[in-house]
Design a protein around this motif. Structure first.
Motif, short mmCIF file in Angstrom:
data_model
loop_
_atom_site.label_atom_id
_atom_site.label_comp_id
_atom_site.label_asym_id
_atom_site.label_seq_id
_atom_site.Cartn_x
_atom_site.Cartn_y
_atom_site.Cartn_z
N ARG A 90 0.86 -1.19 0.00
CA ARG A 90 0.00 0.00 0.00
C ARG A 90 0.89 1.24 0.00
NH1 ARG A 90 -5.39 1.20 1.81
NH2 ARG A 90 -5.59 3.27 2.75
N THR A 99 -4.08 10.45 -2.23
CA THR A 99 -4.07 9.32 -3.16
C THR A 99 -3.45 8.10 -2.50
OG1 THR A 99 -3.77 10.90 -4.95
CG2 THR A 99 -3.39 8.60 -5.47
N GLU A 101 -2.43 3.94 -3.43
CA GLU A 101 -2.29 2.91 -4.45
C GLU A 101 -2.06 1.57 -3.75
OE1 GLU A 101 0.08 2.30 -8.69
OE2 GLU A 101 0.68 3.87 -7.30
N THR A 102 -2.82 0.57 -4.15
CA THR A 102 -2.71 -0.76 -3.57
C THR A 102 -2.26 -1.73 -4.65
OG1 THR A 102 -4.47 -0.30 -1.98
CG2 THR A 102 -3.92 -2.59 -2.34
N ALA A 113 -3.85 -4.09 -9.29
CA ALA A 113 -3.46 -2.81 -8.67
C ALA A 113 -4.65 -1.87 -8.75
CB ALA A 113 -2.26 -2.21 -9.40
N TYR A 114 -4.82 -1.06 -7.69
CA TYR A 114 -5.89 -0.07 -7.65
C TYR A 114 -5.30 1.26 -7.22
CZ TYR A 114 -8.07 -4.55 -6.36
OH TYR A 114 -8.42 -5.87 -6.27
N LYS A 115 -5.96 2.33 -7.63
CA LYS A 115 -5.58 3.65 -7.12
C LYS A 115 -6.85 4.34 -6.65
CE LYS A 115 -2.13 5.98 -8.69
NZ LYS A 115 -1.18 6.79 -9.51
N SER A 128 -8.60 4.01 -10.71
CA SER A 128 -7.95 3.15 -11.70
C SER A 128 -7.96 1.71 -11.22
CB SER A 128 -6.52 3.61 -11.99
OG SER A 128 -5.66 3.32 -10.92
N THR A 143 -8.68 3.44 -16.35
CA THR A 143 -8.25 4.59 -15.58
C THR A 143 -9.15 5.78 -15.86
OG1 THR A 143 -5.94 3.86 -15.63
CG2 THR A 143 -6.33 6.17 -15.12
#
Length: 259
Positions: A90, A99, A101-102, A113-115, A128, A143
């Motif tokens: 993370r 923000t 991001e994982t 991956a996620y944001k 995203s 995205t």
């Protein structure tokens, strides 16, 4: 005399302790071994300063970094190990949008991956989504970007397909994208029509080659039952026009003109 000597010794000890201050945290690292799909030996390596994680990396058997994330003034790293071969990293960025991001790794390869970003209400929403195949190759990439703080993504994933929705607050669907789970190829692209005020007027569906499968315009719109006849453009959420529709004063569809 003894009392005086004891007082002097106590004062010296206090001064020594004060001079030492709080000891600095000791840096250290720990490794978790895994074997990737090709039989190659690698490691997840966690680097700590005291109890704080300062870096996460994937390294090969020769300690050469393959992937590395470090905590900085602009970004904080955290990592969670679910099993010996699965790690979620993370990244939290110190920006105005908060923000996050994982990143998910399985046996040293990306899985997804996620944001996330804070929207105008301060809610954390996904902007995203990325999915990777078993070799770590990117196969799905949706995205919205930093301008999408009032739009967000949701997804469902099954054995044979992945469905990604693009939504407005209140889960108002704008687009539905269906993909094959194995290779990320597009199965269907489903879009809603709206008028300039955001009233839903219908939908259109494309196949993976961009050919229209179905198209439907609503035959009755309750919001148009106001005594005024009208002709409206049919637009998707990105402003693309798909024709016009005419409604009578009671909101009934009179004519559907396709582009």
């Amino acid at each position: 005399m003894k009392r005086w000597l004891f007082s002097v010794l106590a004062a010296v000890m206090l001064m020594s302790i004060a001079a030492c201050g709080t000891p600095d945290p000791t840096p250290y690292s720990t490794k978790v071994k895994f074997t990737d799909d090709s039989g190659k030996t690698c490691f997840y390596e966690y680097e700590y300063l005291g109890t704080a994680l300062t870096a996460f990396r994937i390294i090969d058997a020769n300690s050469v970094p393959i992937v590395e994330y470090k905590t900085t003034d602009d970004m904080t790293v955290s990592a969670t190990q679910a099993t010996r071969g699965t790690v979620t990293v993370r990244l939290t960025y110190a920006d105005d949008d908060a923000t996050v991001e994982t990143l998910s790794y399985v046996n040293g390869k990306f899985e997804h991956a996620y944001k996330y970003i804070n929207n105008s209400k301060g809610e954390q929403i996904m902007i995203s989504f990325k999915r990777y195949d078993k070799n770590g190759e990117l196969i799905i990439d949706r995205t919205i970007g930093q301008t999408g703080v009032d739009r967000f993504l949701t997804y469902t994933y099954t054995k044979d397909r992945c469905i990604v929705n693009e939504c407005l607050p209140g889960n108002k669907t704008l687009f539905i994208h269906r993909y094959k789970a194995a290779d990320g190829s597009v199965i269907e692209d489903f879009r809603h029509f709206f008028d300039e005020n955001g009233t839903k007027l219908g939908w259109i569906m494309y196949d993976g080659d961009g050919e229209i499968l179905e198209r439907e315009v609503m035959t009755y719109v309750p919001a148009y039952n106001d005594g005024t006849a009208r002709e409206v453009e049919l637009k998707d959420a990105n402003g693309n026009t798909y024709g016009t529709a005419k409604y009578d004063a009671k909101g009934n569809l009179v004519e559907d003109n396709k582009d």
